[in-house]
Design an enzyme around this catalytic site. Structure first.
Site, PDB file in Angstrom:
ATOM      1  N   TRP A   1       4.823 -25.892  13.502  1.00  0.00           N
ATOM      2  CA  TRP A   1       4.926 -25.421  12.336  1.00  0.00           C
ATOM      3  C   TRP A   1       3.609 -25.247  11.733  1.00  0.00           C
ATOM      4  O   TRP A   1       2.579 -26.165  11.745  1.00  0.00           O
ATOM      5  CB  TRP A   1       5.755 -26.605  11.451  1.00  0.00           C
ATOM      6  CG  TRP A   1       5.678 -26.095   9.902  1.00  0.00           C
ATOM      7  CD1 TRP A   1       6.260 -24.932   9.231  1.00  0.00           C
ATOM      8  CD2 TRP A   1       4.904 -26.393   8.872  1.00  0.00           C
ATOM      9  NE1 TRP A   1       5.876 -24.794   7.906  1.00  0.00           N
ATOM     10  CE2 TRP A   1       4.820 -25.753   7.606  1.00  0.00           C
ATOM     11  CE3 TRP A   1       3.532 -27.548   8.955  1.00  0.00           C
ATOM     12  CZ2 TRP A   1       4.150 -26.061   6.655  1.00  0.00           C
ATOM     13  CZ3 TRP A   1       3.120 -27.921   7.640  1.00  0.00           C
ATOM     14  CH2 TRP A   1       3.252 -27.010   6.517  1.00  0.00           C
TER      15      TRP A   1
ATOM     16  N   GLU B   1       9.228 -23.566  13.945  1.00  0.00           N
ATOM     17  CA  GLU B   1       9.843 -23.938  12.448  1.00  0.00           C
ATOM     18  C   GLU B   1       9.542 -22.970  11.647  1.00  0.00           C
ATOM     19  O   GLU B   1       8.123 -22.572  11.320  1.00  0.00           O
ATOM     20  CB  GLU B   1       9.491 -25.440  12.043  1.00  0.00           C
ATOM     21  CG  GLU B   1      10.043 -25.633  10.948  1.00  0.00           C
ATOM     22  CD  GLU B   1       9.482 -27.090  10.304  1.00  0.00           C
ATOM     23  OE1 GLU B   1       8.688 -27.618  10.664  1.00  0.00           O
ATOM     24  OE2 GLU B   1      10.255 -27.593   9.203  1.00  0.00           O
TER      25      GLU B   1
ATOM     26  N   LYS C   1       9.614 -21.163   7.447  1.00  0.00           N
ATOM     27  CA  LYS C   1       9.449 -21.743   5.995  1.00  0.00           C
ATOM     28  C   LYS C   1       9.639 -20.334   5.250  1.00  0.00           C
ATOM     29  O   LYS C   1       9.052 -19.189   5.399  1.00  0.00           O
ATOM     30  CB  LYS C   1       8.277 -22.442   5.914  1.00  0.00           C
ATOM     31  CG  LYS C   1       8.191 -23.018   4.604  1.00  0.00           C
ATOM     32  CD  LYS C   1       7.132 -24.329   4.564  1.00  0.00           C
ATOM     33  CE  LYS C   1       6.969 -24.813   3.262  1.00  0.00           C
ATOM     34  NZ  LYS C   1       6.471 -25.979   3.227  1.00  0.00           N
TER      35      LYS C   1
ATOM     36  N   ASP D   1      14.694 -26.307   9.236  1.00  0.00           N
ATOM     37  CA  ASP D   1      14.335 -27.272   8.141  1.00  0.00           C
ATOM     38  C   ASP D   1      15.146 -26.913   6.739  1.00  0.00           C
ATOM     39  O   ASP D   1      15.095 -25.932   6.192  1.00  0.00           O
ATOM     40  CB  ASP D   1      12.905 -27.612   7.902  1.00  0.00           C
ATOM     41  CG  ASP D   1      12.679 -28.428   6.751  1.00  0.00           C
ATOM     42  OD1 ASP D   1      13.250 -28.673   5.722  1.00  0.00           O
ATOM     43  OD2 ASP D   1      11.771 -29.143   7.035  1.00  0.00           O
TER      44      ASP D   1
ATOM     45  N   HIS E   1      13.629 -25.246   3.637  1.00  0.00           N
ATOM     46  CA  HIS E   1      12.888 -23.977   3.730  1.00  0.00           C
ATOM     47  C   HIS E   1      13.638 -22.718   3.753  1.00  0.00           C
ATOM     48  O   HIS E   1      13.207 -21.719   4.315  1.00  0.00           O
ATOM     49  CB  HIS E   1      12.189 -23.920   5.225  1.00  0.00           C
ATOM     50  CG  HIS E   1      11.277 -25.152   5.428  1.00  0.00           C
ATOM     51  ND1 HIS E   1      10.470 -25.260   6.539  1.00  0.00           N
ATOM     52  CD2 HIS E   1      10.893 -26.138   4.837  1.00  0.00           C
ATOM     53  CE1 HIS E   1       9.578 -26.222   6.480  1.00  0.00           C
ATOM     54  NE2 HIS E   1       9.829 -26.976   5.255  1.00  0.00           N
TER      55      HIS E   1
ATOM     56  N   HIS F   1      15.364 -30.086  11.036  1.00  0.00           N
ATOM     57  CA  HIS F   1      14.669 -31.297  10.156  1.00  0.00           C
ATOM     58  C   HIS F   1      15.511 -31.399   9.052  1.00  0.00           C
ATOM     59  O   HIS F   1      15.950 -30.489   8.291  1.00  0.00           O
ATOM     60  CB  HIS F   1      13.215 -30.276   9.759  1.00  0.00           C
ATOM     61  CG  HIS F   1      12.348 -30.738  10.497  1.00  0.00           C
ATOM     62  ND1 HIS F   1      10.812 -30.571  10.152  1.00  0.00           N
ATOM     63  CD2 HIS F   1      12.141 -31.338  11.702  1.00  0.00           C
ATOM     64  CE1 HIS F   1      10.115 -30.886  11.415  1.00  0.00           C
ATOM     65  NE2 HIS F   1      10.763 -31.492  12.113  1.00  0.00           N
TER      66      HIS F   1
ATOM     67  N   ASP G   1      10.942 -26.944  -1.474  1.00  0.00           N
ATOM     68  CA  ASP G   1      10.973 -27.836  -0.483  1.00  0.00           C
ATOM     69  C   ASP G   1      10.059 -29.188  -0.679  1.00  0.00           C
ATOM     70  O   ASP G   1       9.105 -29.356  -0.300  1.00  0.00           O
ATOM     71  CB  ASP G   1      10.125 -27.270   0.789  1.00  0.00           C
ATOM     72  CG  ASP G   1       9.786 -27.724   1.800  1.00  0.00           C
ATOM     73  OD1 ASP G   1      10.936 -28.609   2.077  1.00  0.00           O
ATOM     74  OD2 ASP G   1       8.984 -27.795   2.398  1.00  0.00           O
TER      75      ASP G   1
ATOM     76  N   ASP H   1      11.019 -32.353  -0.315  1.00  0.00           N
ATOM     77  CA  ASP H   1      11.132 -33.397   0.563  1.00  0.00           C
ATOM     78  C   ASP H   1      11.778 -34.635   0.115  1.00  0.00           C
ATOM     79  O   ASP H   1      10.970 -35.931   0.339  1.00  0.00           O
ATOM     80  CB  ASP H   1       9.840 -33.380   1.412  1.00  0.00           C
ATOM     81  CG  ASP H   1       9.646 -32.245   2.508  1.00  0.00           C
ATOM     82  OD1 ASP H   1      10.652 -32.136   3.385  1.00  0.00           O
ATOM     83  OD2 ASP H   1       8.697 -31.470   2.232  1.00  0.00           O
TER      84      ASP H   1
ATOM     85  N   ASP I   1      12.668 -35.212   8.203  1.00  0.00           N
ATOM     86  CA  ASP I   1      11.558 -34.731   7.499  1.00  0.00           C
ATOM     87  C   ASP I   1      11.527 -34.997   5.984  1.00  0.00           C
ATOM     88  O   ASP I   1      11.942 -33.943   5.224  1.00  0.00           O
ATOM     89  CB  ASP I   1      11.208 -33.502   8.109  1.00  0.00           C
ATOM     90  CG  ASP I   1       9.835 -32.822   7.589  1.00  0.00           C
ATOM     91  OD1 ASP I   1       9.021 -33.709   7.178  1.00  0.00           O
ATOM     92  OD2 ASP I   1       9.797 -31.558   7.639  1.00  0.00           O
TER      93      ASP I   1
HETATM   94  C1  RNT Z   1       6.820 -28.591   6.164  1.00  0.00           C
HETATM   95  C2  RNT Z   1       7.267 -28.934   7.430  1.00  0.00           C
HETATM   96  C3  RNT Z   1       6.892 -29.723   8.514  1.00  0.00           C
HETATM   97  C4  RNT Z   1       6.307 -30.819   7.831  1.00  0.00           C
HETATM   98  C5  RNT Z   1       5.850 -32.000   8.907  1.00  0.00           C
HETATM   99  C6  RNT Z   1       4.797 -32.862   8.196  1.00  0.00           C
HETATM  100  O1  RNT Z   1       7.270 -27.759   5.303  1.00  0.00           O
HETATM  101  O2  RNT Z   1       8.701 -28.932   7.057  1.00  0.00           O
HETATM  102  O3  RNT Z   1       7.918 -30.046   9.348  1.00  0.00           O
HETATM  103  O4  RNT Z   1       7.059 -31.471   6.957  1.00  0.00           O
HETATM  104  O5  RNT Z   1       5.351 -30.866   9.964  1.00  0.00           O
HETATM  105 ZN    ZN Z   2      10.299 -29.458   8.508  1.00  0.00          ZN
END
Ligand code: RNT
Ligand code: ZN
Length: 418
Positions: free
Chosen positions: A182, A223, A225, A258, A261, A285, A293, A295, A324
């Site tokens: 990523w 990955e 986004k 993810d 994303h 993720h 995003d 998290d 994640d």
């Molecule tokens: C970031 C991505 C990625 C990170 C990690 C730390 O938006 O989700 O996967 O969160 O690599």
């Molecule tokens: Zn991620």
């Protein structure tokens, strides 16, 4: 009759075998992300420098892990409190340098992860890996899509070094190593050229994946986004880019979604089957986005449950599952445990559905009955099965683990200076 026995009978009435669900879940690997313990700072750069790449941790709760020993101590506590089959998930920035033997990211070697290998071996864990394309002076701010050839080469070399580390992890731990690529590459404002960076990103990936690896053991992922903080207008590795790359290189890599994303009304639960129509395997993720995003810690909420239901229905062995998220506003060990237990709960919940029956109702167009059956599943005695699962995994039930974390906070975390 004990609670579990009664609940087991109740589930049997709706054609669900709780024993099978419990035994299946015990063997499903779920990756535990090392970066929740120290707010994604890692050990290879100055920890006072801000996180870059469009991701952000917010909060200043006491007890952040400041070195590898502290991080390992915290993970050890987490491992005592989570059921199932955890696997470690490391970022390259968590390399451990002994006696001042620092190496830059393009020069990383397996030996820089030897301590992690020993940590995993002693605990019987496999390990996944991630190159770190952010929080480094060579981000200009682009990495694999940079127009500067020297910069791009540095990051390609980092990717190649990470494949070598992944080979080592897979070999030493005798388990697959999912290596996720990523980058936060993108632009804050309207680009003058969208195609150039994407073509360069593609070429960089081609170069990285030329490094030898056995695709049965090391599984590179791409990955995607939608956007990041400071990179609102353009993301090089968008959904279409990442998915197309993976589709055109099916013999070399797999796509990673993810669930933070995508645009806020899109759901990953609906995308899993779409991808599995075309790919033998995918990676996820699991996170919790709030408006962006962000998290946040994963909850036992509707979308997490739906993702898990889909994983189970499409084939639990086809999905590489990882967590994640990073929350610095609450106890970080608790944040890890809450999210991990919730993913386990969601998977157990997904395993406790009468898959064939629901499918048949849909095919026979009995939509009223399908709704009734799905609604009634929600108030089945799930908690009894969850308690039994925790017991069989020798970890505390709900209501019994938080005090252990509180004690750790009093005795260990509150004494840390950073
Ligand atoms: C970031 C991505 C990625 C990170 C990690 C730390 O938006 O989700 O996967 O969160 O690599
Ligand atoms: Zn991620």
């Amino acid at each position: 009759m004990n609670g579990y026995k009664k609940a087991k009978e109740r589930y049997a009435e709706v054609s669900v075998d709780t024993e099978k669900a419990i035994e299946t879940l015990k063997n499903v690997s779920v990756s535990l992300h090392c970066w929740q313990g120290d707010d994604v700072r890692g050990f290879d750069t100055d920890p006072s420098k801000p996180l870059t790449g469009g991701i952000q941790t917010t909060g200043n709760y006491l007890g952040r892990a400041g070195n590898y020993q502290q991080l390992m101590d915290d993970i050890d506590l987490v491992l005592k409190l989570i059921p199932g089959k955890p696997k470690m998930n490391l970022h390259a920035s968590y390399a451990i340098f002994e006696d001042g033997n620092w190496a830059d990211r393009d020069k990383l070697q397996p030996k820089h992860f030897e301590k992690w290998v020993n940590f995993c071996k002693e605990r019987g864990l496999g390990c996944d890996f991630n190159p770190t394309f952010f929080s480094h002076k060579k981000c200009d701010p682009l990495t694999l899509s940079s127009a500067n050839e020297e910069t791009r080469k540095f990051w390609i070399d980092h990717g190649k070094a990470c494949i070598r580390v992944s080979n080592y992890l897979a070999q030493e731990l005798n388990d697959t190593c999912v290596m996720n690529i990523w980058t936060g590459d993108g632009l804050k404002d309207i680009p003058g050229d969208r195609l150039g960076p994407r073509v360069r990103y593609k070429e960089s990936l081609d170069e990285i994946l030329k490094e030898p690896y056995d695709f049965n053991k090391v599984k590179p992922c791409i990955e995607s986004k939608v956007f990041g903080i400071g990179v609102e207008a353009y993301t090089t590795g968008s959904a279409e880019f990442a998915l197309s790359y993976a589709a055109f290189n099916k013999d070399k890599c797999i796509p990673l979604m993810d669930n933070g994303h995508y645009h806020p009304t899109e759901v990953v639960s609906d995308k899993i089957s779409a991808l599995l129509t075309f790919f033998d395997e995918i990676a996820l993720h699991i996170t919790r986005p709030i408006r962006w995003d962000s998290d946040h810690v994963v909850l036992f909420d509707d979308e997490t449950k739906e993702i898990a239901r889909e994983i189970v229905r499409c084939g639990i062995d086809k999905v590489n599952i990882a967590l994640d998220y990073f929350d610095a506003s609450i106890n970080r060990v608790a944040a890890w445990v809450i999210g991990y237990r919730n993913v386990q709960k969601a998977l157990l919940y997904g395993l406790l559905q009468p898959i064939e029956q629901l499918k048949k109702l849909q095919e026979e167009q009995k939509f009223t009955e399908l709704m009734v059956k799905q609604e009634e599943l929600k108030t089945m005695p799930f908690n009894e099965i969850w308690d039994e699962y925790c017991n069989r995994c020798n970890v505390p039930k709900d209501g019994q683990w938080f005090e252990i974390v509180e004690e750790y906070e009093r005795k260990v975390l509150s004494k840390r200076t950073q």
